[in-house]
Write a protein that holds these residues in place. Structure first.
Motif, short mmCIF file in Angstrom:
data_model
loop_
_atom_site.label_atom_id
_atom_site.label_comp_id
_atom_site.label_asym_id
_atom_site.label_seq_id
_atom_site.Cartn_x
_atom_site.Cartn_y
_atom_site.Cartn_z
N LEU A 212 -0.23 -10.30 47.25
CA LEU A 212 -0.02 -8.70 47.48
C LEU A 212 0.60 -7.72 46.47
CD1 LEU A 212 0.36 -8.27 51.50
CD2 LEU A 212 -1.86 -8.09 49.79
N SER A 213 1.48 -8.21 45.75
CA SER A 213 2.26 -7.60 44.43
C SER A 213 1.33 -7.50 43.49
CB SER A 213 3.76 -8.04 44.24
OG SER A 213 3.43 -9.71 43.71
N ARG A 214 0.37 -8.38 43.33
CA ARG A 214 -0.36 -8.37 42.08
C ARG A 214 -1.98 -8.61 42.39
NH1 ARG A 214 3.75 -11.61 38.73
NH2 ARG A 214 2.12 -11.23 36.89
N PRO A 215 -2.60 -7.76 43.32
CA PRO A 215 -3.82 -8.14 43.90
C PRO A 215 -5.12 -7.63 42.62
CG PRO A 215 -3.08 -5.83 44.77
CD PRO A 215 -1.86 -6.72 44.02
N GLU A 216 -6.39 -7.60 43.24
CA GLU A 216 -7.10 -7.23 42.22
C GLU A 216 -7.06 -6.08 41.27
OE1 GLU A 216 -7.39 -8.61 45.14
OE2 GLU A 216 -9.22 -9.61 45.51
N TYR A 217 -6.58 -4.61 41.94
CA TYR A 217 -6.24 -3.63 41.21
C TYR A 217 -5.27 -3.76 40.11
CZ TYR A 217 -2.11 -2.58 44.03
OH TYR A 217 -1.06 -2.77 44.92
N ALA A 218 -4.14 -4.78 40.04
CA ALA A 218 -3.24 -4.87 39.16
C ALA A 218 -3.77 -5.66 38.05
CB ALA A 218 -1.87 -5.83 39.78
N GLU A 219 -4.81 -6.73 38.39
CA GLU A 219 -5.39 -7.44 37.36
C GLU A 219 -6.41 -6.39 36.43
OE1 GLU A 219 -7.39 -11.11 38.06
OE2 GLU A 219 -8.40 -10.68 36.17
N ALA A 220 -7.15 -5.56 37.26
CA ALA A 220 -8.32 -4.97 37.01
C ALA A 220 -8.17 -4.00 35.77
CB ALA A 220 -9.12 -4.27 38.06
N GLU A 221 -7.02 -3.48 36.16
CA GLU A 221 -6.42 -1.97 35.22
C GLU A 221 -6.21 -2.66 33.75
OE1 GLU A 221 -3.74 -0.09 32.55
OE2 GLU A 221 -3.34 -1.77 33.63
N ALA A 222 -5.58 -4.11 33.89
CA ALA A 222 -5.35 -4.39 32.36
C ALA A 222 -6.44 -4.90 31.64
CB ALA A 222 -4.10 -5.54 32.64
N ASP A 223 -7.22 -5.61 32.65
CA ASP A 223 -8.57 -6.19 31.93
C ASP A 223 -9.34 -4.91 31.22
OD1 ASP A 223 -8.44 -8.79 33.00
OD2 ASP A 223 -9.36 -8.36 34.91
N LYS A 224 -9.27 -3.98 31.66
CA LYS A 224 -10.16 -2.59 31.40
C LYS A 224 -9.44 -2.26 30.23
CE LYS A 224 -11.83 -1.22 35.91
NZ LYS A 224 -12.07 -0.27 36.70
N ARG A 225 -8.06 -1.99 30.37
CA ARG A 225 -7.08 -1.58 28.99
C ARG A 225 -7.54 -2.56 27.83
NH1 ARG A 225 -1.54 -2.00 29.13
NH2 ARG A 225 -1.58 -2.41 31.25
N ALA A 226 -7.30 -3.62 28.01
CA ALA A 226 -7.62 -4.48 26.83
C ALA A 226 -9.04 -4.40 26.23
CB ALA A 226 -7.25 -6.28 27.27
N ILE A 227 -10.00 -4.31 27.21
CA ILE A 227 -11.15 -4.18 26.94
C ILE A 227 -11.43 -2.77 26.33
CG2 ILE A 227 -13.82 -4.03 27.48
CD1 ILE A 227 -13.00 -6.02 29.85
N HIS A 228 -10.98 -1.75 26.71
CA HIS A 228 -10.82 -0.62 26.04
C HIS A 228 -10.55 -0.38 24.53
CE1 HIS A 228 -10.31 3.81 25.53
NE2 HIS A 228 -9.37 3.49 25.27
N TRP A 229 -9.36 -1.12 24.38
CA TRP A 229 -8.85 -1.31 22.94
C TRP A 229 -9.74 -2.07 22.02
CZ3 TRP A 229 -6.51 2.81 22.68
CH2 TRP A 229 -5.50 3.13 23.46
N ALA A 230 -10.09 -3.27 22.65
CA ALA A 230 -11.30 -3.96 21.65
C ALA A 230 -12.42 -3.34 21.50
CB ALA A 230 -11.57 -5.36 22.63
N LYS A 231 -13.02 -2.65 22.29
CA LYS A 231 -14.36 -1.63 22.12
C LYS A 231 -13.83 -0.56 21.17
CE LYS A 231 -16.65 -0.51 25.78
NZ LYS A 231 -17.03 -0.29 27.15
N SER A 232 -12.63 0.03 21.15
CA SER A 232 -12.07 1.41 20.63
C SER A 232 -12.10 0.92 18.91
CB SER A 232 -11.00 2.01 20.90
OG SER A 232 -11.19 2.46 22.08
#
Ligand code: URP
Ligand code: ZN
Ligand code: ZN
Ligand code: ZN
Length: 457
Positions: A212-232
């Motif tokens: 519960l301290s690291r559920p779906e949203y806690a991973e999803a934000e970082a997945d998206k952030r890493a992808i955002h930088w890779a795309k940028s």
């Protein structure tokens, strides 16, 4: 005269399925043909009724790694022995750069530890913890040495592993320049810390609160952030141990847009769901990112089928039960990590045998793609003339129930206890040498060799 002939098996690669005999000499596959009945060999194996597969490459292990206030329980010997017994013939282990340490120096230190112990072949990824200008420059030397993959952790502040986005992006850009790829452990550290603080204040300490301290949203934000930088910056990215649907969706979108974004998931995310954390022994399943809910699990399987998950690897990082018990009354004290190096290939092949995916797909994600994406194909990852004779003979009729008593690592339990598989490897060959034979490890420590990988193009 061949060293080894495997006769009458059904050969399965990522692309093809066909009946053939395989001749091996000096550790390499020399010939694949309809019949080698006229040829002599020192060892002849009749694989009638069985499949012959390339050995798996486990792209993600942590052997005898200092972590979580202890050291992961499988030595290089135990981990590679277990790998051999599960049909995995190459492991990619993580070298953690010490503060102030050079990358090649860090790799050489771990290589010296691994070399006399390794029962199968091995390579390393380096995890960057101290990205000085000199280290950025040294990416080139690391690639020349045979390492073309650099990992960054977006979490694990107190462990001294976490980097910020500036470091991550610098590493990504430099990696592309030298023919390498950055991989990321993607979770949001600040939100996780807030959740942990709140749960502990409320006396919520069971392993369920790890989830519960690291559920779906806690991973999803970082997945998206890493992808955002890779795309940028239009640079390659590899997301390790992807475990959530939202992250999967973002990987898929990036790939559809043509970006070089690759994702790995692990067997524990494909078989178990977050329900395991409610169990009395829930702490044994504690890993990060944690195992998610069924919706995420379905999305990961769909990703495998579509080809948007390229690699299944284990994140093998076991701890003994007494170490997991440190967190009986406080989930933050549980060393993070699960076992799987002996289970990945048998589990994925069993899922193929039950019809969930094709055998070719299981070979692709556990073997061929790893070799191709990390620069050691066609030496590894396929069955072809000239390739290393890393071969698995698989009996599709065998029923196998996993238990700590039939596993070959040094850990005193397995999260896979009682799981029934349809089909199982009966023999594993590492460069033509028999290392696993019907339940027994028959290889030797020190046999495994360092796999020098080529730069990515
Ligand atoms: O919980 C995990 N996954 N432990 C191993 C280290 C890592 O994050 O990969
Ligand atoms: Zn024949
Ligand atoms: Zn990780
Ligand atoms: Zn890991």
């Amino acid at each position: 005269m061949m060293d080894l002939i495997i006769k009458n098996g059904t050969v399965i690669t990522a692309k093809d399925t066909f009946k053939a005999d395989i001749g091996v000499r000096d550790g390499k596959i020399e010939v694949i043909t309809r019949s080698l009945d006229q040829m002599e060999a020192k060892q002849i194996i009749d694989a009638t009724g069985n499949y012959v597969l390339p050995g798996a490459l486990d792209a993600h292990t942590h052997l005898e790694m200092p972590f979580g206030g202890t050291v992961s329980s499988d030595s290089y010997e135990a981990g590679t022995r277990a790998a051999a017994c599960g049909g995995t013939t190459t492991v990619f282990d993580f070298v953690i750069q010490g503060k102030g340490q050079g990358l090649v120096e860090a790799v050489e230190g771990r290589r010296a530890l691994c070399e006399p112990q390794a029962c199968v072949d091995y390579s390393f990824h380096t995890a960057i913890t101290d990205l000085t200008p000199a280290v950025l420059k040294e990416f080139k030397q690391a690639v020349d040495y045979g390492i073309n993959s650099f990992k960054v952790f977006m979490v694990y502040k107190k462990e001294g592993l976490m980097v910020d986005d500036g470091v991550m992006v610098r590493a990504m850009i430099r990696a592309k320049e030298v023919g390498a790829r950055v991989s990321v452990h993607a979770e949001n550290p600040d939100v996780i810390d807030m959740n942990i603080e709140n749960f502990l204040k409320e006396g919520k300490t069971h392993a369920w609160y790890h989830y519960l301290s690291r559920p779906e949203y806690a991973e999803a934000e970082a997945d998206k952030r890493a992808i955002h930088w890779a795309k940028s910056f239009n640079v390659p990215l590899y997301i390790v141990h992807l475990a959530c649907k939202e992250g999967m969706d973002e990987v898929t979108r990036a790939r559809q847009e043509g970006y070089d974004v690759i994702a790995e998931t692990c067997p524990q995310y494909l078989y178990f769901t977050n329900e395991v954390y409610k169990r009395e022994d829930g702490r044994n399943f504690v890993c990060s990112p944690p195992i998610k809910g069924p919706e995420s699990q379905d999305a990961l399987w769909d990703g495998i089928k579509r080809g948007d998950i390229s690699i299944v690897a284990t994140d093998h990082c076991p701890f003994q039960s007494y170490e997991k018990d440190w967190g009986k009354d406080d989930f933050t004290k549980i060393p993070n990590g699960c076992m799987g190096v002996e289970n990945m290939y048998p589990y994925m092949l069993s899922e193929a045998n039950r019809g969930r995916i094709s055998f070719n797909k299981a070979v692709e994600v556990c073997s061929t793609n790893v070799a191709q994406l990390f620069g050691c194909a066609p030496q590894k990852g396929t069955i072809a003339p000239g390739s290393d004779a890393d071969l698995v003979i698989y009996d599709p009729e065998k029923t196998y129930v996993i238990s700590k008593d039939n596993m070959h690592s040094d850990v005193d339990y397995t999260i896979w206890e009682g799981v029934e598989l349809k089909g199982y490897p009966v023999m594993t060959f590492s460069r033509g040498k028999l290392v696993y034979d019907n339940g027994q490890f028959v290889g030797e420590k020190g046999w495994g060799e360092f796999v020098k990988r080529t730069p990515l193009t």
